[in-house]
Design an enzyme around this catalytic site. Sequence first.
Site, mmCIF file in Angstrom:
data_model
loop_
_atom_site.group_PDB
_atom_site.id
_atom_site.type_symbol
_atom_site.label_atom_id
_atom_site.label_comp_id
_atom_site.label_asym_id
_atom_site.label_seq_id
_atom_site.Cartn_x
_atom_site.Cartn_y
_atom_site.Cartn_z
ATOM 1 N N ASN A 1 0.851 -1.195 0.000
ATOM 2 C CA ASN A 1 0.000 0.000 0.000
ATOM 3 C C ASN A 1 0.889 1.248 0.000
ATOM 4 O O ASN A 1 1.693 1.441 0.913
ATOM 5 C CB ASN A 1 -0.906 -0.032 1.242
ATOM 6 C CG ASN A 1 -1.848 1.146 1.280
ATOM 7 O OD1 ASN A 1 -1.441 2.287 1.043
ATOM 8 N ND2 ASN A 1 -3.109 0.909 1.584
ATOM 9 N N GLU B 1 -10.791 -9.624 2.744
ATOM 10 C CA GLU B 1 -9.527 -9.246 3.369
ATOM 11 C C GLU B 1 -9.796 -9.141 4.862
ATOM 12 O O GLU B 1 -10.552 -8.271 5.311
ATOM 13 C CB GLU B 1 -9.003 -7.905 2.828
ATOM 14 C CG GLU B 1 -7.709 -7.492 3.521
ATOM 15 C CD GLU B 1 -7.123 -6.173 3.026
ATOM 16 O OE1 GLU B 1 -7.408 -5.773 1.877
ATOM 17 O OE2 GLU B 1 -6.387 -5.549 3.801
ATOM 18 N N GLU C 1 -8.658 0.467 -2.698
ATOM 19 C CA GLU C 1 -9.566 0.454 -1.549
ATOM 20 C C GLU C 1 -10.495 1.648 -1.691
ATOM 21 O O GLU C 1 -10.047 2.739 -2.044
ATOM 22 C CB GLU C 1 -8.785 0.611 -0.249
ATOM 23 C CG GLU C 1 -7.907 -0.553 0.091
ATOM 24 C CD GLU C 1 -7.035 -0.241 1.299
ATOM 25 O OE1 GLU C 1 -7.213 0.798 1.944
ATOM 26 O OE2 GLU C 1 -6.159 -1.060 1.567
ATOM 27 N N ARG D 1 -7.553 12.810 0.492
ATOM 28 C CA ARG D 1 -6.496 13.384 1.335
ATOM 29 C C ARG D 1 -5.090 12.961 0.922
ATOM 30 O O ARG D 1 -4.135 13.628 1.241
ATOM 31 C CB ARG D 1 -6.733 13.057 2.811
ATOM 32 C CG ARG D 1 -6.522 11.609 3.162
ATOM 33 C CD ARG D 1 -6.464 11.429 4.665
ATOM 34 N NE ARG D 1 -7.786 11.371 5.255
ATOM 35 C CZ ARG D 1 -8.069 10.646 6.334
ATOM 36 N NH1 ARG D 1 -7.120 9.969 6.938
ATOM 37 N NH2 ARG D 1 -9.286 10.599 6.804
ATOM 38 N N HIS D 2 -4.979 11.834 0.220
ATOM 39 C CA HIS D 2 -3.639 11.472 -0.295
ATOM 40 C C HIS D 2 -3.699 11.081 -1.778
ATOM 41 O O HIS D 2 -3.288 11.843 -2.643
ATOM 42 C CB HIS D 2 -2.935 10.422 0.570
ATOM 43 C CG HIS D 2 -3.792 9.317 1.137
ATOM 44 N ND1 HIS D 2 -4.665 8.573 0.376
ATOM 45 C CD2 HIS D 2 -3.888 8.842 2.401
ATOM 46 C CE1 HIS D 2 -5.261 7.696 1.143
ATOM 47 N NE2 HIS D 2 -4.825 7.826 2.386
ATOM 48 N N HIS E 1 -5.684 3.684 -1.590
ATOM 49 C CA HIS E 1 -7.023 3.973 -1.083
ATOM 50 C C HIS E 1 -7.456 5.330 -1.638
ATOM 51 O O HIS E 1 -6.847 6.350 -1.317
ATOM 52 C CB HIS E 1 -6.966 4.002 0.455
ATOM 53 C CG HIS E 1 -8.312 4.145 1.113
ATOM 54 N ND1 HIS E 1 -8.487 3.937 2.471
ATOM 55 C CD2 HIS E 1 -9.536 4.467 0.623
ATOM 56 C CE1 HIS E 1 -9.772 4.138 2.775
ATOM 57 N NE2 HIS E 1 -10.427 4.468 1.677
ATOM 58 N N ARG F 1 -9.800 7.940 -1.201
ATOM 59 C CA ARG F 1 -10.764 8.374 -0.192
ATOM 60 C C ARG F 1 -11.709 9.437 -0.745
ATOM 61 O O ARG F 1 -11.345 10.177 -1.654
ATOM 62 C CB ARG F 1 -10.023 8.970 1.013
ATOM 63 C CG ARG F 1 -9.374 7.934 1.889
ATOM 64 C CD ARG F 1 -8.747 8.584 3.109
ATOM 65 N NE ARG F 1 -8.404 7.577 4.081
ATOM 66 C CZ ARG F 1 -9.234 7.143 5.041
ATOM 67 N NH1 ARG F 1 -10.427 7.670 5.173
ATOM 68 N NH2 ARG F 1 -8.850 6.209 5.872
ATOM 69 N N ASP G 1 -0.176 4.507 -0.172
ATOM 70 C CA ASP G 1 -0.894 5.752 0.176
ATOM 71 C C ASP G 1 0.022 6.808 0.798
ATOM 72 O O ASP G 1 -0.110 8.001 0.517
ATOM 73 C CB ASP G 1 -1.994 5.475 1.216
ATOM 74 C CG ASP G 1 -3.164 4.720 0.626
ATOM 75 O OD1 ASP G 1 -3.241 4.603 -0.605
ATOM 76 O OD2 ASP G 1 -3.996 4.238 1.421
ATOM 77 N N HIS G 2 0.930 6.329 1.671
ATOM 78 C CA HIS G 2 1.708 7.312 2.437
ATOM 79 C C HIS G 2 2.789 8.011 1.621
ATOM 80 O O HIS G 2 3.341 9.012 2.067
ATOM 81 C CB HIS G 2 2.258 6.686 3.714
ATOM 82 C CG HIS G 2 1.153 6.341 4.667
ATOM 83 N ND1 HIS G 2 0.141 7.234 4.959
ATOM 84 C CD2 HIS G 2 0.862 5.209 5.344
ATOM 85 C CE1 HIS G 2 -0.710 6.663 5.790
ATOM 86 N NE2 HIS G 2 -0.305 5.431 6.029
ATOM 87 N N HIS H 1 -3.644 -4.879 7.756
ATOM 88 C CA HIS H 1 -3.770 -3.739 8.664
ATOM 89 C C HIS H 1 -2.854 -3.905 9.864
ATOM 90 O O HIS H 1 -3.024 -4.820 10.663
ATOM 91 C CB HIS H 1 -5.201 -3.456 9.136
ATOM 92 C CG HIS H 1 -5.424 -1.981 9.313
ATOM 93 N ND1 HIS H 1 -5.151 -1.325 10.485
ATOM 94 C CD2 HIS H 1 -5.798 -1.020 8.423
ATOM 95 C CE1 HIS H 1 -5.385 -0.040 10.324
ATOM 96 N NE2 HIS H 1 -5.760 0.183 9.074
ATOM 97 N N THR I 1 -6.902 6.179 9.923
ATOM 98 C CA THR I 1 -6.787 5.055 9.005
ATOM 99 C C THR I 1 -8.091 4.268 9.094
ATOM 100 O O THR I 1 -8.943 4.581 9.927
ATOM 101 C CB THR I 1 -5.567 4.176 9.366
ATOM 102 O OG1 THR I 1 -5.460 3.090 8.437
ATOM 103 C CG2 THR I 1 -5.647 3.628 10.771
ATOM 104 N N THR I 2 -8.262 3.274 8.218
ATOM 105 C CA THR I 2 -9.514 2.509 8.216
ATOM 106 C C THR I 2 -9.751 1.897 9.598
ATOM 107 O O THR I 2 -8.891 1.217 10.136
ATOM 108 C CB THR I 2 -9.444 1.386 7.159
ATOM 109 O OG1 THR I 2 -9.002 1.955 5.934
ATOM 110 C CG2 THR I 2 -10.799 0.737 6.972
HETATM 111 N N1 PXP Z 1 -5.897 -3.126 4.282
HETATM 112 C C1 PXP Z 1 -6.795 -2.119 4.357
HETATM 113 C C2 PXP Z 1 -8.213 -2.399 4.004
HETATM 114 C C3 PXP Z 1 -6.395 -0.825 4.753
HETATM 115 O O1 PXP Z 1 -7.297 0.163 4.820
HETATM 116 C C4 PXP Z 1 -5.042 -0.584 5.041
HETATM 117 C C5 PXP Z 1 -4.602 0.789 5.420
HETATM 118 O O2 PXP Z 1 -4.744 1.656 4.361
HETATM 119 C C6 PXP Z 1 -4.141 -1.667 4.935
HETATM 120 C C7 PXP Z 1 -4.601 -2.923 4.574
HETATM 121 C C8 PXP Z 1 -2.699 -1.491 5.244
HETATM 122 O O3 PXP Z 1 -2.535 -1.211 6.590
HETATM 123 P P1 PXP Z 1 -1.139 -0.706 7.139
HETATM 124 O O4 PXP Z 1 -0.859 0.612 6.494
HETATM 125 O O5 PXP Z 1 -1.357 -0.607 8.606
HETATM 126 O O6 PXP Z 1 -0.127 -1.746 6.759
#
Ligand code: PXP
Length: 239
Positions: free
Chosen positions: A6, A150, A69, A48-49, A42, A44, A8-9, A190, A99-100
């Site tokens: 992921n 998931e 996502e 935001r990102h 993701h 959103r 996103d960051h 997550h 976060t989610t």
């Molecule tokens: N799975 C889902 C559905 C998420 O929303 C996220 C966070 O965006 C992740 C996995 C990844 O989580 P983490 O960033 O804590 O590894």
Amino acid sequence: MRLGVNIDHIATLREARKGSEPDPVQAAVLAELGGADGITVHLRGDRRHIKERDVELLKATIKVPLNVEMAATSEMKAIMLTILPHQVTLVPEKKDEVTTEGGLDVILNQNVLPDYIRELEVSGIKVSIFIDPDKEQIRAAHKIGVKTIELNTTRYSECKDRECEKKEYGKLQEIVKYSKKLGMEVLAGHGLNYRNIQLFRNLKEVEEVNIGHSIISRAAFVGLERAVREMKSLLNFNL
Ligand code: PXP
């Protein structure tokens, strides 16, 4: 166990200056070079990102599957039916969450989800549901025809000691077995990191983990390609 990364960051960092770097597409390419089996972002509601344009560019650039996502809204569905990513993962979304927070409540949404999912699936998009490790939720997902879930690993990931970790691992093990018996593909994610993945990876029936924060954090020190490669080698440790 496949590794979805992921990114996103990377976009979070870009948005800190509202500029153009670091670039999520470049990040995805480096993650692929490090061995990522998939890229997750993701999109959103508040953007935001990750932005729509990132999703479009990623779809056009990466060679591995793209997983988006998103909240199950009509806006998101319309966007995905245009971009056509390999997969979408339906998640609940709260405006002020960092976060989610938790899985999608399939029981609560059982009347609207089947048509929503079908529309995406007939366009060739694989649909996964982010879900808490709860038998009733999983039974409900199976009942409405969900093929891929998931599992939310937050409870396991938030453990502060081995004892808690073992207990939560045991619960996940039972839930994974239950879901597989119903014939569903099981993914997870997550809060997974370089430490807690070492027990988690023994859940062999989990086909894929999605990991973001820990990999991007490590990438700040060792580079993204290496951070992904290290996680990949942990996942494949006892193959
Ligand atoms: N799975 C889902 C559905 C998420 O929303 C996220 C966070 O965006 C992740 C996995 C990844 O989580 P983490 O960033 O804590 O590894």
